[in-house]
Design a protein around this motif. Sequence first.
Motif, PDB file in Angstrom:
ATOM      1  N   SER A  36       0.684   4.508   0.762  1.00  0.00           N
ATOM      2  CA  SER A  36       0.882   4.062   2.132  1.00  0.00           C
ATOM      3  C   SER A  36       0.011   4.901   3.053  1.00  0.00           C
ATOM      4  O   SER A  36      -0.335   6.031   2.733  1.00  0.00           O
ATOM      5  N   ARG A  37      -0.327   4.336   4.178  1.00  0.00           N
ATOM      6  CA  ARG A  37      -1.216   5.034   5.112  1.00  0.00           C
ATOM      7  C   ARG A  37      -0.630   4.996   6.507  1.00  0.00           C
ATOM      8  O   ARG A  37      -0.123   3.972   6.957  1.00  0.00           O
ATOM      9  N   THR A  38      -0.702   6.135   7.171  1.00  0.00           N
ATOM     10  CA  THR A  38      -0.316   6.229   8.573  1.00  0.00           C
ATOM     11  C   THR A  38      -1.595   6.207   9.385  1.00  0.00           C
ATOM     12  O   THR A  38      -2.375   7.166   9.361  1.00  0.00           O
ATOM     13  N   GLU A  39      -1.819   5.110  10.081  1.00  0.00           N
ATOM     14  CA  GLU A  39      -3.087   4.929  10.779  1.00  0.00           C
ATOM     15  C   GLU A  39      -3.273   5.934  11.900  1.00  0.00           C
ATOM     16  O   GLU A  39      -4.375   6.417  12.143  1.00  0.00           O
ATOM     17  N   ALA A  40      -2.179   6.291  12.580  1.00  0.00           N
ATOM     18  CA  ALA A  40      -2.284   7.126  13.773  1.00  0.00           C
ATOM     19  C   ALA A  40      -2.947   8.471  13.483  1.00  0.00           C
ATOM     20  O   ALA A  40      -3.718   8.978  14.296  1.00  0.00           O
ATOM     21  N   ASN A  41      -2.640   9.063  12.339  1.00  0.00           N
ATOM     22  CA  ASN A  41      -3.205  10.376  12.039  1.00  0.00           C
ATOM     23  C   ASN A  41      -4.001  10.388  10.745  1.00  0.00           C
ATOM     24  O   ASN A  41      -4.250  11.444  10.164  1.00  0.00           O
ATOM     25  N   ASN A  42      -4.422   9.202  10.294  1.00  0.00           N
ATOM     26  CA  ASN A  42      -5.256   9.102   9.089  1.00  0.00           C
ATOM     27  C   ASN A  42      -4.683   9.900   7.928  1.00  0.00           C
ATOM     28  O   ASN A  42      -5.364  10.740   7.324  1.00  0.00           O
ATOM     29  N   THR A  43      -3.414   9.652   7.641  1.00  0.00           N
ATOM     30  CA  THR A  43      -2.740  10.298   6.525  1.00  0.00           C
ATOM     31  C   THR A  43      -2.378   9.242   5.489  1.00  0.00           C
ATOM     32  O   THR A  43      -1.960   8.137   5.828  1.00  0.00           O
ATOM     33  N   VAL A  44      -2.558   9.598   4.237  1.00  0.00           N
ATOM     34  CA  VAL A  44      -2.172   8.698   3.159  1.00  0.00           C
ATOM     35  C   VAL A  44      -1.173   9.418   2.263  1.00  0.00           C
ATOM     36  O   VAL A  44      -1.288  10.624   2.018  1.00  0.00           O
ATOM     37  N   HIS A  45      -0.152   8.682   1.845  1.00  0.00           N
ATOM     38  CA  HIS A  45       0.884   9.229   0.975  1.00  0.00           C
ATOM     39  C   HIS A  45       0.869   8.469  -0.347  1.00  0.00           C
ATOM     40  O   HIS A  45       0.679   7.252  -0.366  1.00  0.00           O
ATOM     41  N   LEU A  46       1.096   9.186  -1.420  1.00  0.00           N
ATOM     42  CA  LEU A  46       1.220   8.565  -2.730  1.00  0.00           C
ATOM     43  C   LEU A  46       2.588   8.929  -3.289  1.00  0.00           C
ATOM     44  O   LEU A  46       2.824  10.082  -3.671  1.00  0.00           O
TER      45      LEU A  46
END
Length: 119
Positions: free
Chosen positions: A70-80
Amino acid sequence: QVRLVESGGGLVQAGSSLTLSCTISGRISDLNRMGWHRQNPGKPRELVAQVFTTGETHYPDSVKGRFIISRTEANNTVHLQMNDLKPEDTAVYYCHADTYGKLGFRDYWGRGTQVTVSS
C-alpha cells in the motif's frame, strides 16, 4: 538528494506477520511506482510487490495472497504487509522507486533491511 529510508525488518517465526515501510526522503518528481524486491546471496534480486501511482499493484505468485502493498501518497511512503511468512521469505528486502520524465526512467534503491523467518 533523494533517499529511500526503510524500516521494519527483523527475525520472526514461520506463520507470523511483519510490515516493512519505506519513505522517500528529498524532493522527487514524476514518480512512477514504488515497491519491494528481495535478494539472497548468490541469487538475483526478485520483485516482491510494486504499486504504481495509478494504484495498480503487481505480485509474483510466490507472495500473492500473503503480501499486501500500500502507498500513502501524501508522504510518498509504501508499506509491505507480509502475512503467513515462510522460511523461504528470508532475504534482504530492498525498497525501490522509479520516476519517468523527459530523460526516461530513473531508479532509486534503499539500502535494504533483513527479514529472517525461522521454521
